[in-house]
Design an enzyme around this catalytic site. Structure first.
Site, PDB file in Angstrom:
ATOM      1  N   ASP A   1     -27.322 -55.635  30.077  1.00 44.73           N
ATOM      2  CA  ASP A   1     -26.223 -56.560  30.319  1.00 44.73           C
ATOM      3  C   ASP A   1     -26.111 -57.408  29.050  1.00 44.73           C
ATOM      4  OD1 ASP A   1     -24.169 -58.061  31.298  1.00 44.73           O
ATOM      5  OD2 ASP A   1     -25.126 -58.500  33.213  1.00 44.73           O
TER       6      ASP A   1
HETATM    7  C1  BGC Z   1     -21.700 -59.431  32.971  1.00 43.58           C
HETATM    8  C2  BGC Z   1     -21.423 -57.954  33.023  1.00 43.58           C
HETATM    9  C3  BGC Z   1     -20.298 -57.620  32.082  1.00 43.58           C
HETATM   10  C4  BGC Z   1     -20.673 -58.086  30.680  1.00 43.58           C
HETATM   11  C5  BGC Z   1     -19.594 -57.823  29.648  1.00 43.58           C
HETATM   12  C6  BGC Z   1     -21.908 -59.930  31.543  1.00 43.58           C
HETATM   13  O1  BGC Z   1     -21.969 -61.313  31.518  1.00 43.58           O
HETATM   14  O2  BGC Z   1     -22.840 -59.735  33.752  1.00 43.58           O
HETATM   15  O3  BGC Z   1     -21.089 -57.576  34.337  1.00 43.58           O
HETATM   16  O4  BGC Z   1     -20.030 -56.250  32.107  1.00 43.58           O
HETATM   17  O5  BGC Z   1     -20.895 -59.481  30.708  1.00 43.58           O
HETATM   18  O6  BGC Z   1     -18.516 -58.659  29.838  1.00 43.58           O
END
Ligand code: BGC
Length: 754
Positions: free
Chosen positions: A233
């Site tokens: 993530d």
């Molecule tokens: C989120 C993800 C997301 C990623 C990119 C993160 O903060 O938890 O779900 O895909 O950001 O935006």
């Protein structure tokens, strides 16, 4: 295999630095590539219910306007469809938009289990039940990937709250992890083979998901056979070298701090096995080769996708209550629409899934030109001082109308990625207005816009409640079609709606203390808890009404007795006995009556949605293998299926079981039995391997309890048998039945039988 082989060959030609560079993103939305092999940097974008493609140079999520895209209903809504075909269609529409925008990987679906309704991100997640979440996710993934666009199954794993999400440790026992928090991921990986999996921010039992070897390598790859790439993530990597060792291939985003240099140094200093870096680099190249194969754009028709968004919401909204069949509304009557959400609906949640929508339609816009419609805002979203004026005006309007429809819901700031909700209440001005309107207008409908359950203290005063969840950009049109009966509601709740927040099984342990959250409710999540405790809920899991009526009949199984290698086929007929066409969701639950473990009252193991014209009958079919009956036995360790009776329950919800039957399972699984002086007679008698020998040895004594006993005696034979069941073997010596030496002999004789 073709990508993997090619990738390995390319890796052989790379320098150490190049390999390390590949293992981190180039920027926020791109992977790195190595030009001399002609590979283009892969573009990734959020997800999950619409395309959130940001400008090339944009940084941290949420701050910048993304391209315009169709905003489909959020997962909280589409999961309510209980419809795998719909999920596939949704995935396909998203895949098509990705192709048109040259996005190679869509960052979704997000399938974490809804442990507690306060989780700020529940609107992005599917369900409290892993069977529902896993199967819906698999269809979504297939829909996207049929376009040769990858998905990223997220957030792996046990990421069930936003509070301290980047450091908190979700402390979960192994059985609960397997049965509740990993099963949906396992189903999606095994059924649909996502191109990538995204690890979560949190720790699991103390170890960061990004450096959790057990999860990323042993379970995901080793047990489930995942062959794609694991990405982090955004910002989830705590220790880059440990993460790579554990099986995390790609750090996102990039180029941030220089973790590539850390990898290079670790290999040079022999702290990191060079082979591991090669494997991760090869997985990323294989992914890039795969993405290169799918380049070339498609065009999609925004209007067609908008119409799909409307249709998905119509199939997902849940009619929670409809006393006196107040709905559907009759055209031509005086109808007062009340609430700012009628004019500007709340249709999506906050954070990285926030879409720049193509065309949001409100209920007021959708109802334009219909005779007899009036509107008043009734309350403000900010709870301003003008509220008493607004509410007075709305009450007057409701009085004069034949029916009042209140568009209520949670303001934007209540539900978002990054923080959890404080309570389950609607803003107090809305609760007050609903009550005030009910007191002057008996024909009142409440239409809800929220990503997760709300308490409904007024539920007994309101005849009809329609749950729209966060219904995407077409929610206004869908609401009007549903209210006027042009669409027949067929959504079912993918989560329990408690009476009060305090009733939730994780209430005492959410969101934890400091950086630890203990999942003390164990496997008893959602309806698994409420149904086992026979506790009252506002609306149960799987609940949802229709404008027509369905009858269930003729439940049948293809055999009464099965072994653990068989597949059982269960069928049931469903007839539409009402006057409108409609869809019914048939739910199959299993109740374990074998007594082999403490288990929930029932667990969902199958579901299907049938479209039925008035008078029509269709058959729902389910195929159940061993896993549908099994629980996770940490003593094996593995999935364990007890022998004995199981009940198959067919229902409209977890609390409305229409038909049931029993089958006998003859399983070859055995509970591991450890035999020593403290093993109880009951455990030895329950195991077919030791039962005969023990009976022979203790036969005369056992028999004396059963034969010709005096039924008037203070201790009946039945009581005696129940009492000695829990007696350890050593008691045979204490009570003079065996001598110590004989006991040792018996123990080794019994051990040989295992
Ligand atoms: C989120 C993800 C997301 C990623 C990119 C993160 O903060 O938890 O779900 O895909 O950001 O935006």
């Amino acid at each position: 295999m073709k990508y993997e082989e090619k990738a390995r060959k390319i890796v052989e030609q790379l320098t150490l630095e190049e390999k390390a560079l590949l293992c981190a993103g180039r920027d926020f939305w791109h992977l790195r590539s190595i030009d001399r092999f002609g590979l283009k940097p892969v573009t990734v974008s959020d997800g999950p219910h619409g395309l959130r493609k940001q400008n090339e140079s944009d940084g941290i999520s949420g701050n910048n306007e993304s391209i315009q895209a169709v905003c489909f209903p959020a997962a909280c809504a589409t999961a309510s469809s209980f419809d795998c075909e719909l999920m596939r269609e949704l995935g396909s529409a998203l895949g098509e938009e990705c192709r048109a925008e040259s996005v190679s990987i869509l960052l979704g679906p997000a399938i974490n289990i809804k442990r507690n309704p306060l989780c700020g991100r529940n609107f992005e997640y599917f369900s409290e039940d892993p069977c529902l979440a896993g199967n819906l996710a698999a269809s979504y993934i297939e829909g996207v990937q049929n376009w040769n666009v990858g998905t990223s199954l997220k957030h792996f794993a046990a990421n069930n709250q936003e509070t301290r999400r980047m450091t908190v440790s979700s402390n979960v026992d192994e059985r609960t992890l397997r049965e509740i928090y990993l099963t949906a991921f396992e189903t999606a990986v095994k059924k649909a083979d996502p191109w990538t999996v995204m690890c979560s921010y949190n720790r699991i039992n103390g170890v960061y998901a990004s450096q959790n070897k057990r999860l990323l390598s042993d379970i995901l790859r080793g047990e489930w056979g995942f062959s794609g790439a694991v990405m982090s993530d955004w910002g989830a990597v705590n220790d880059r070298v440990e993460a790579l060792k554990a099986g995390l291939d790609l750090e996102m985003p990039g180029p941030g701090k220089d973790t590539c240099a850390e990898l290079v140094a670790a290999v040079r200093e022999s702290r990191l096995d060079a082979g591991k870096l090669d494997r991760s680099a090869a997985r990323i190249i294989a992914l890039e080769l795969r993405c290169a194969d799918s380049s070339g754009s498609a065009h999609f028709d925004y209007e067609r996708h908008h119409a799909l968004a409307v249709k998905f919401e119509e199939e997902s909204a849940v009619l929670l209550q409809n006393r006196g069949n107040l709905l559907p509304l009759t055209p031509g009557k005086r109808i007062a629409l009340i609430g700012p959400f009628a004019k500007a609906p709340r249709y999506q949640g906050g954070g990285s899934s926030h879409i720049n929508p193509y065309h949001v339609t409100s209920a007021l816009e959708a109802v334009k030109g219909t005779e007899g419609i009036s509107y008043a805002p009734g309350f403000s979203l900010s709870g301003s001082t003008k509220d008493s004026v607004l509410s007075h005006e709305a009450i007057e309007l409701a009085k004069e109308a034949d029916t009042a429809v209140i568009f209520a819901g949670l303001p934007d700031s209540y539900e978002s990625e990054g923080y959890d909700r404080k309570d389950l209440r609607l803003p107090e001005n809305q609760n007050a207005l609903i009550r005030a309107i009910c007191s002057v207008q008996p024909h009142t409908v409440v239409v809800l816009h929220n990503g997760s359950p709300v308490e409904m203290p007024w539920a007994n005063e309101v005849p009809s409640i329609l749950e729209l969840y966060l219904g995407g950009e077409g929610v206004g049109e869908a609401a009007i079609d549903l209210l006027f009966g042009r669409a027949n509601p067929s959504g079912r709740l993918p989560e329990s709606f408690p009476l009060r927040l305090e009733d939730n099984p994780s209430y005492l342990n959410f969101p934890g203390e400091n950086s630890d959250v203990d999942y003390r409710e164990g496997i008893f999540v959602g309806y698994r808890y409420y149904d086992t405790k026979k506790a009252a809920v506002r609306f149960p899991f799987g609940h949802g009404l229709s404008y027509t009526t369905f009858r269930y009949s003729n439940l049948r199984v293809d055999r009464q007795e099965i072994s653990d290698s068989d597949t059982l086929t269960v069928q049931v007929d469903v007839t539409n006995i009402g006057k409108r066409a409609g869809k019914e969701v048939v739910q199959l639950y299993i109740r374990d009556k074998t007594g082999s473990a403490f288990r929930p009252d029932k667990e969902l193991k199958g579901f299907c949605k049938l479209m039925l014209k008035p008078g029509e009958t269709k058959t729902a079919s389910f195929h159940l293998g061993k896993r549908a009956f099994a629980w996770y036995n940490t003593k094996l360790p593995g999935w364990f299926c007890g022998s004995g009776i199981y009940e198959i329950l067919i229902g409209r919800s977890s609390r409305s079981i229409e038909l049931s039957c029993e089958i006998r399972m003859n399983s070859s699984d055995r509970v591991p039995l450890r035999i020593d002086r403290n093993t109880t007679l009951g455990d030895l008698l329950a195991d077919p391997r030791t039962k005969p020998a023990l009976e022979k040895k203790l036969g005369p004594i056992m028999a004396s309890f059963g034969n010709g006993a005096d039924t008037d005696a203070a201790v009946s034979p039945e009581m005696m048998i129940r009492m000695i069941k829990d007696t350890p073997l050593r008691s045979a010596c204490s009570f003079g039945v065996l001598r110590e030496k004989e006991l040792d002999g018996l123990i080794s004789e019994l051990r040989k039988l295992l």
